[in-house]
Scaffold this active site. Structure first.
Site, PDB file in Angstrom:
ATOM      1  N   ASP A   1       2.282   0.476  -2.470  1.00  0.00           N
ATOM      2  CA  ASP A   1       1.443   1.145  -1.315  1.00  0.00           C
ATOM      3  C   ASP A   1       0.512   2.032  -1.699  1.00  0.00           C
ATOM      4  O   ASP A   1      -0.521   2.074  -1.115  1.00  0.00           O
ATOM      5  CB  ASP A   1       2.627   2.120  -0.404  1.00  0.00           C
TER       6      ASP A   1
ATOM      7  N   ARG B   1     -10.305   1.258  -2.363  1.00  0.00           N
ATOM      8  CA  ARG B   1     -11.317   2.208  -2.570  1.00  0.00           C
ATOM      9  C   ARG B   1     -12.359   1.740  -3.756  1.00  0.00           C
ATOM     10  O   ARG B   1     -13.432   1.801  -3.699  1.00  0.00           O
ATOM     11  CB  ARG B   1     -11.080   3.711  -2.926  1.00  0.00           C
TER      12      ARG B   1
ATOM     13  N   ASP C   1       5.047   0.414   5.899  1.00  0.00           N
ATOM     14  CA  ASP C   1       5.681   1.423   5.748  1.00  0.00           C
ATOM     15  C   ASP C   1       6.684   1.892   6.764  1.00  0.00           C
ATOM     16  O   ASP C   1       8.042   2.175   6.205  1.00  0.00           O
ATOM     17  CB  ASP C   1       4.512   2.628   5.563  1.00  0.00           C
TER      18      ASP C   1
END
Length: 223
Positions: free
Chosen positions: A53, A61, A78
């Site tokens: 995760d 990014r 999640d």
């Protein structure tokens, strides 16, 4: 007339972080498939999925592949994985209602946050710059603090799952038993308990703040 670019843009579905997201779903399926027969394998697979995760966010990014689809996929994965683990714990422990309440709080808090962010025109549910609550700003504004709270919560649930027996177990008795283990286990247990408690407080604050934002939207629309 401008010529179309010769460079092919990869489909959002094939972004690296989203592929990691699909991989996490597969891992979770396998983990919960063996959760009754092999708890250690379950714990390893579940935690590895949780580790991924953070990995998908780094890739998003790094390669500039952040996407709305990826954010939704990440959150749904999640929430569903945590919900499934809490549902399992509710079967092993008494009172099981504790874990079902935690499940409800987790889903409700994040759903309100996502929807209020959508109403406000924000691109991310993590954008809480306009909120007045310092703890919520600290949580979403400082990755190490968020990571501590999230990791602590998931590790605590994994510990409770590993230490549950086949029969209905008293949650308080197991917690007392954990405090009698080796110093390392006691340290890990207390640390995760602190992070878990902070996460639940933040969930309540997030739910209330997001609910207020929805009410403000209704009032503005009614004028």
């Amino acid at each position: 007339m401008a010529q179309p670019s010769s460079e092919k843009t990869p489909s959002v579905y094939l972004y690296i972080p989203n592929i990691i997201g699909y991989f996490r779903i597969i891992i979770n399926f396998i983990a919960f498939a063996v959760c009754y027969s092999n708890r250690v394998i379950f714990a390893i697979l579940y935690f590895f999925s949780f580790f991924c995760d953070g990995l998908d966010g780094w890739f998003a990014r790094k390669f500039n592949q952040a996407s709305t689809f990826g954010a939704v996929l990440d959150m749904v994965t999640d929430r569903v994985s945590t919900a499934c683990l809490l549902a399992l714990l509710s079967q092993f422990y008494r009172p099981g209602l504790v874990f079902l309440m935690l499940l409800g709080l987790d889903i409700t808090s994040h759903w309100f946050q996502m929807y209020s962010s959508f109403l406000s025109g924000k691109t991310s549910h993590k954008d809480v710059k306009d909120t007045g609550n310092w703890l919520l700003k600290l949580y979403y504004g400082h990755r190490p603090f968020m990571a501590f709270c999230c990791v602590a919560s998931e590790v605590l649930y994994i510990i409770l799952f590993l230490f549950a027996d086949e029969k209905s177990t008293s949650l308080l008795n197991v917690c007392r038993g954990l405090l009698k283990q080796s110093p390392l286990i006691v340290f890990v247990f207390i640390s995760t308990l602190v992070g878990w408690a902070l996460k639940q407080v933040i969930n309540v604050i997030q739910m209330k703040t997001a609910a207020d934002a929805c009410v403000v939207f209704d009032l503005k629309r009614g004028k």
